[in-house]
Design a protein around this motif. Structure first.
Motif, PDB file in Angstrom:
ATOM      1  N   ALA A   5       0.840  -1.204   0.000  1.00  0.00           N
ATOM      2  CA  ALA A   5       0.000   0.000   0.000  1.00  0.00           C
ATOM      3  C   ALA A   5       0.867   1.243   0.000  1.00  0.00           C
ATOM      4  CB  ALA A   5      -0.919   0.005   1.206  1.00  0.00           C
ATOM      5  N   CYS A   6       1.942   1.216   0.779  1.00  0.00           N
ATOM      6  CA  CYS A   6       2.837   2.374   0.823  1.00  0.00           C
ATOM      7  C   CYS A   6       3.435   2.643  -0.552  1.00  0.00           C
ATOM      8  CB  CYS A   6       3.964   2.139   1.821  1.00  0.00           C
ATOM      9  SG  CYS A   6       3.426   2.147   3.527  1.00  0.00           S
ATOM     10  N   ALA A   7       3.794   1.585  -1.273  1.00  0.00           N
ATOM     11  CA  ALA A   7       4.382   1.758  -2.599  1.00  0.00           C
ATOM     12  C   ALA A   7       3.372   2.363  -3.567  1.00  0.00           C
ATOM     13  CB  ALA A   7       4.889   0.415  -3.123  1.00  0.00           C
ATOM     14  N   LEU A   8       2.146   1.924  -3.521  1.00  0.00           N
ATOM     15  CA  LEU A   8       1.124   2.457  -4.424  1.00  0.00           C
ATOM     16  C   LEU A   8       0.790   3.901  -4.100  1.00  0.00           C
ATOM     17  CD1 LEU A   8      -1.420  -0.489  -4.724  1.00  0.00           C
ATOM     18  CD2 LEU A   8       0.194   0.305  -6.446  1.00  0.00           C
ATOM     19  N   VAL A   9       0.431   4.148  -2.879  1.00  0.00           N
ATOM     20  CA  VAL A   9      -0.013   5.485  -2.509  1.00  0.00           C
ATOM     21  C   VAL A   9       1.171   6.449  -2.437  1.00  0.00           C
ATOM     22  CG1 VAL A   9       0.025   5.391   0.021  1.00  0.00           C
ATOM     23  CG2 VAL A   9      -1.782   6.637  -1.141  1.00  0.00           C
ATOM     24  N   ARG A  24      -3.930  13.297   3.272  1.00  0.00           N
ATOM     25  CA  ARG A  24      -2.857  12.416   3.738  1.00  0.00           C
ATOM     26  C   ARG A  24      -2.933  11.073   3.031  1.00  0.00           C
ATOM     27  NH1 ARG A  24      -3.240  11.567   9.835  1.00  0.00           N
ATOM     28  NH2 ARG A  24      -5.201  10.700   9.120  1.00  0.00           N
ATOM     29  N   ARG A  25      -1.780  10.508   2.759  1.00  0.00           N
ATOM     30  CA  ARG A  25      -1.715   9.209   2.106  1.00  0.00           C
ATOM     31  C   ARG A  25      -2.297   8.102   2.982  1.00  0.00           C
ATOM     32  NH1 ARG A  25       1.954  12.318  -0.167  1.00  0.00           N
ATOM     33  NH2 ARG A  25       2.382  12.026  -2.384  1.00  0.00           N
ATOM     34  N   THR A  26      -2.156   8.224   4.288  1.00  0.00           N
ATOM     35  CA  THR A  26      -2.724   7.206   5.176  1.00  0.00           C
ATOM     36  C   THR A  26      -4.248   7.173   5.074  1.00  0.00           C
ATOM     37  OG1 THR A  26      -2.639   8.778   7.018  1.00  0.00           O
ATOM     38  CG2 THR A  26      -0.822   7.216   6.844  1.00  0.00           C
ATOM     39  N   ALA A  31      -9.091   4.284   3.388  1.00  0.00           N
ATOM     40  CA  ALA A  31     -10.316   4.260   2.582  1.00  0.00           C
ATOM     41  C   ALA A  31     -10.258   3.177   1.506  1.00  0.00           C
ATOM     42  CB  ALA A  31     -10.539   5.622   1.930  1.00  0.00           C
ATOM     43  N   ALA A  32      -9.173   2.402   1.503  1.00  0.00           N
ATOM     44  CA  ALA A  32      -8.973   1.305   0.537  1.00  0.00           C
ATOM     45  C   ALA A  32      -9.030   1.803  -0.905  1.00  0.00           C
ATOM     46  CB  ALA A  32      -9.992   0.196   0.778  1.00  0.00           C
ATOM     47  N   ARG A  33      -8.416   2.957  -1.163  1.00  0.00           N
ATOM     48  CA  ARG A  33      -8.444   3.533  -2.508  1.00  0.00           C
ATOM     49  C   ARG A  33      -7.039   3.694  -3.097  1.00  0.00           C
ATOM     50  NH1 ARG A  33     -12.361   8.488  -2.801  1.00  0.00           N
ATOM     51  NH2 ARG A  33     -11.875   8.217  -4.988  1.00  0.00           N
ATOM     52  N   CYS A  34      -6.055   2.994  -2.527  1.00  0.00           N
ATOM     53  CA  CYS A  34      -4.663   3.104  -2.977  1.00  0.00           C
ATOM     54  C   CYS A  34      -4.532   2.786  -4.469  1.00  0.00           C
ATOM     55  CB  CYS A  34      -3.751   2.165  -2.190  1.00  0.00           C
ATOM     56  SG  CYS A  34      -3.739   2.450  -0.430  1.00  0.00           S
TER      57      CYS A  34
END
Length: 61
Positions: A5-9, A24-26, A31-34
Motif C-alpha cells: 500500500a505504501c508503494a502504491l499510494v 494524507r496518504r494514510t 479508505a482502501a483507494r490506494c
C-alpha cells in the motif's frame, strides 16, 4: 499500512490526492483507494506526457 500500500499510494502526487479529497496518504489507504488513486495518477502522468509531446510537435512546425 502494508508495504504494498505504501508503494502504491507513495507514488500518488499531492495534486491527485487533493483532487480526490484527501490530504494524507494514510487516509487513502484507510479508505482502501490506494490502487484506484495510483491508476488515476498514472493516467494523469500519461495525459500530461501526451500533451507535452503534442506541444513539442506544434512548436517544431
Amino acid at each position: 499500512m502494508t508495504a504494498a500500500a505504501c508503494a502504491l499510494v507513495g507514488a500518488v502526487s499531492e495534486e491527485t490526492l487533493t483532487a480526490h479529497g484527501f490530504t494524507r496518504r494514510t487516509d487513502v489507504h484507510q479508505a482502501a483507494r490506494c490502487a484506484e488513486l495510483w491508476a488515476v495518477e498514472n493516467r494523469r502522468r500519461d495525459d500530461r506526457g501526451a500533451l507535452d509531446r503534442h506541444q513539442d510537435q506544434e512548436a517544431t512546425r
